[in-house]
Design a protein around this motif. Structure first.
Motif, PDB file in Angstrom:
ATOM      1  N   ALA A 121      -5.054 -10.133 -10.314  1.00 43.07           N
ATOM      2  CA  ALA A 121      -6.480 -10.401 -10.461  1.00 43.07           C
ATOM      3  C   ALA A 121      -7.056 -11.099  -9.237  1.00 43.07           C
ATOM      4  CB  ALA A 121      -6.725 -11.263 -11.703  1.00 43.07           C
ATOM      5  N   HIS A 122      -6.240 -11.918  -8.572  1.00 44.76           N
ATOM      6  CA  HIS A 122      -6.748 -12.677  -7.444  1.00 44.76           C
ATOM      7  C   HIS A 122      -6.235 -12.157  -6.105  1.00 44.76           C
ATOM      8  CE1 HIS A 122      -7.207 -15.500 -10.852  1.00 44.76           C
ATOM      9  NE2 HIS A 122      -8.286 -15.860 -10.194  1.00 44.76           N
ATOM     10  N   GLY A 123      -5.652 -10.961  -6.104  1.00 48.02           N
ATOM     11  CA  GLY A 123      -5.078 -10.475  -4.843  1.00 48.02           C
ATOM     12  C   GLY A 123      -4.066 -11.457  -4.320  1.00 48.02           C
ATOM     13  N   GLY A 124      -3.227 -11.958  -5.242  1.00 46.92           N
ATOM     14  CA  GLY A 124      -2.383 -13.104  -4.987  1.00 46.92           C
ATOM     15  C   GLY A 124      -1.489 -12.971  -3.778  1.00 46.92           C
ATOM     16  N   ARG A 125      -0.875 -14.099  -3.457  1.00 47.03           N
ATOM     17  CA  ARG A 125      -0.005 -14.137  -2.287  1.00 47.03           C
ATOM     18  C   ARG A 125       1.370 -14.605  -2.705  1.00 47.03           C
ATOM     19  NH1 ARG A 125      -2.848 -15.921   3.152  1.00 47.03           N
ATOM     20  NH2 ARG A 125      -0.701 -15.618   3.719  1.00 47.03           N
ATOM     21  N   ALA A 126       1.864 -14.073  -3.832  1.00 52.76           N
ATOM     22  CA  ALA A 126       3.205 -14.433  -4.235  1.00 52.76           C
ATOM     23  C   ALA A 126       4.151 -14.084  -3.120  1.00 52.76           C
ATOM     24  CB  ALA A 126       3.590 -13.678  -5.504  1.00 52.76           C
ATOM     25  N   GLY A 127       5.012 -15.007  -2.820  1.00 56.35           N
ATOM     26  CA  GLY A 127       5.940 -14.762  -1.731  1.00 56.35           C
ATOM     27  C   GLY A 127       5.427 -15.329  -0.423  1.00 56.35           C
ATOM     28  N   SER A 128       4.103 -15.620  -0.325  1.00 55.63           N
ATOM     29  CA  SER A 128       3.655 -16.298   0.874  1.00 55.63           C
ATOM     30  C   SER A 128       4.159 -17.717   0.799  1.00 55.63           C
ATOM     31  CB  SER A 128       2.128 -16.273   1.002  1.00 55.63           C
ATOM     32  OG  SER A 128       1.516 -16.961  -0.041  1.00 55.63           O
ATOM     33  N   GLY A 129       4.502 -18.143  -0.422  1.00 55.15           N
ATOM     34  CA  GLY A 129       5.418 -19.242  -0.548  1.00 55.15           C
ATOM     35  C   GLY A 129       4.827 -20.575  -0.894  1.00 55.15           C
ATOM     36  N   ALA A 183       0.826  -1.210   0.000  1.00 48.94           N
ATOM     37  CA  ALA A 183       0.000   0.000   0.000  1.00 48.94           C
ATOM     38  C   ALA A 183       0.857   1.256   0.000  1.00 48.94           C
ATOM     39  CB  ALA A 183      -0.931  -0.003   1.209  1.00 48.94           C
ATOM     40  N   LYS A 184       2.022   1.198   0.629  1.00 45.68           N
ATOM     41  CA  LYS A 184       2.912   2.353   0.689  1.00 45.68           C
ATOM     42  C   LYS A 184       3.868   2.432  -0.496  1.00 45.68           C
ATOM     43  CE  LYS A 184       3.220   3.359   5.605  1.00 45.68           C
ATOM     44  NZ  LYS A 184       4.177   3.550   6.708  1.00 45.68           N
ATOM     45  N   GLY A 185       3.830   1.414  -1.358  1.00 50.82           N
ATOM     46  CA  GLY A 185       4.734   1.408  -2.498  1.00 50.82           C
ATOM     47  C   GLY A 185       6.137   0.940  -2.159  1.00 50.82           C
ATOM     48  N   ILE A 186       6.317   0.367  -0.965  1.00 45.44           N
ATOM     49  CA  ILE A 186       7.633  -0.122  -0.540  1.00 45.44           C
ATOM     50  C   ILE A 186       7.920  -1.491  -1.149  1.00 45.44           C
ATOM     51  CG2 ILE A 186       9.027  -0.798   1.461  1.00 45.44           C
ATOM     52  CD1 ILE A 186       7.297   1.183   3.084  1.00 45.44           C
ATOM     53  N   ALA A 187       6.879  -2.315  -1.234  1.00 46.12           N
ATOM     54  CA  ALA A 187       7.013  -3.662  -1.788  1.00 46.12           C
ATOM     55  C   ALA A 187       6.259  -3.745  -3.102  1.00 46.12           C
ATOM     56  CB  ALA A 187       6.465  -4.695  -0.805  1.00 46.12           C
ATOM     57  N   ALA A 188       6.740  -4.601  -3.987  1.00 46.00           N
ATOM     58  CA  ALA A 188       6.053  -4.814  -5.255  1.00 46.00           C
ATOM     59  C   ALA A 188       4.722  -5.500  -5.003  1.00 46.00           C
ATOM     60  CB  ALA A 188       6.925  -5.667  -6.179  1.00 46.00           C
ATOM     61  N   SER A 189       3.831  -5.426  -5.982  1.00 42.80           N
ATOM     62  CA  SER A 189       2.536  -6.088  -5.829  1.00 42.80           C
ATOM     63  C   SER A 189       2.736  -7.584  -5.704  1.00 42.80           C
ATOM     64  CB  SER A 189       1.633  -5.763  -7.020  1.00 42.80           C
ATOM     65  OG  SER A 189       2.228  -6.261  -8.207  1.00 42.80           O
ATOM     66  N   GLY A 190       1.670  -8.256  -5.358  1.00 46.56           N
ATOM     67  CA  GLY A 190       1.730  -9.690  -5.097  1.00 46.56           C
ATOM     68  C   GLY A 190       0.885 -10.013  -3.888  1.00 46.56           C
ATOM     69  N   ALA A 191       0.477  -8.977  -3.185  1.00 44.67           N
ATOM     70  CA  ALA A 191      -0.447  -9.109  -2.063  1.00 44.67           C
ATOM     71  C   ALA A 191      -1.386  -7.917  -2.125  1.00 44.67           C
ATOM     72  CB  ALA A 191       0.308  -9.128  -0.738  1.00 44.67           C
ATOM     73  N   ALA A 192      -2.611  -8.115  -1.669  1.00 46.06           N
ATOM     74  CA  ALA A 192      -3.585  -7.022  -1.697  1.00 46.06           C
ATOM     75  C   ALA A 192      -3.124  -5.904  -0.777  1.00 46.06           C
ATOM     76  CB  ALA A 192      -4.958  -7.533  -1.256  1.00 46.06           C
ATOM     77  N   PRO A 193      -3.139  -4.651  -1.232  1.00 46.87           N
ATOM     78  CA  PRO A 193      -2.702  -3.534  -0.375  1.00 46.87           C
ATOM     79  C   PRO A 193      -3.560  -3.429   0.878  1.00 46.87           C
ATOM     80  CG  PRO A 193      -3.034  -2.835  -2.656  1.00 46.87           C
ATOM     81  CD  PRO A 193      -3.590  -4.215  -2.551  1.00 46.87           C
ATOM     82  N   LEU A 194      -2.926  -2.991   1.962  1.00 47.40           N
ATOM     83  CA  LEU A 194      -3.629  -2.789   3.228  1.00 47.40           C
ATOM     84  C   LEU A 194      -3.219  -1.420   3.765  1.00 47.40           C
ATOM     85  CD1 LEU A 194      -5.460  -3.989   5.473  1.00 47.40           C
ATOM     86  CD2 LEU A 194      -3.365  -4.892   6.533  1.00 47.40           C
ATOM     87  N   GLU A 195      -4.145  -0.480   3.679  1.00 44.10           N
ATOM     88  CA  GLU A 195      -3.847   0.870   4.141  1.00 44.10           C
ATOM     89  C   GLU A 195      -3.625   0.860   5.655  1.00 44.10           C
ATOM     90  OE1 GLU A 195      -3.231   3.493   2.403  1.00 44.10           O
ATOM     91  OE2 GLU A 195      -3.668   2.537   0.477  1.00 44.10           O
TER      92      GLU A 195
END
Length: 199
Positions: A187-195, A68-80
């Motif tokens: 598209a699926h609010g994926g969890r890339a990196g959740s492993g 959400a802060k732009g620190i990490a690349a997408s791959g998880a749904a942003p959480l404000e």
């Protein structure tokens, strides 16, 4: 039967009784130790699993905040990071800390040491997600990779401590899987990196 024979018979009975009692005590003591070992192993398994899950959930929340802060690349749904969200994260951290205490009471030295290192990696993610200054220069991706390695190490040592044989998976499984791409993650609010399994 003479007196000597009677004494020999009585001595034989007495020795037999003592040996029988000693054998029974040894067997009962061994059974009690096995039962205690199983009992503590069950508690250790529960403590390790609950702690590992709490750590994983917190890391995922920090990642979503970082996205959400732009620190990490997408791959998880942003959480404000609203006040409500930060309060929930703080409560989850309190719960993780309580679970860590149980791990430290029940765990062996190597597993406990791995838990401490895992905590440090998790807190690094928290600081990065909150935008707090750190000495590390590698950024989010490096910190997240170190977290994953620390969590994997904790799980490996927990398995060893519990006497679980074999490895977690038979061979290396690539992540992300071949069918997954950036578009499907978004598209699926994926969890890339959740492993991988248990990632």
């Amino acid at each position: 039967m003479g007196l000597t024979g009677q004494l020999a018979t009585l001595l034989g009975v007495a020795v037999g009784a003592v040996l029988s009692m000693a054998t029974t005590m040894i067997v009962e003591r061994a059974r009690w130790r096995r039962e205690q070992s199983v009992r503590w192993d069950e508690r250790r398994l529960s403590a390790y699993a609950e702690y590992a899950h709490a750590v994983k959930e917190l890391a995922h929340r920090y990642r979503r905040i970082a996205v959400a802060k732009g620190i990490a690349a997408s791959g998880a749904a942003p959480l404000e990071p609203t006040d409500e969200v930060l309060a929930e994260v703080a409560e989850a951290e309190v719960q993780r800390s309580a679970l860590a205490e149980t791990v430290w009471m029940l765990g062996d030295v190597r597993t406990n040491t791995a838990a401490v290192r895992l905590n440090h990696c998790l807190w690094h993610l928290e600081w990065l997600a909150r935008g707090l200054p750190t000495r590390e220069q590698g950024g989010w991706d490096q910190a997240y990779a170190e977290f994953r390695q620390a969590r994997q190490r904790f799980l490996e040592l927990a398995r060893v401590g519990l006497g679980v044989r074999g490895t977690r998976v038979a061979e290396s499984v690539p992540w992300p899987p071949p069918w997954k791409n950036d578009l499907s993650q978004t598209a699926h609010g994926g969890r890339a990196g959740s492993g991988q399994a248990g990632g």
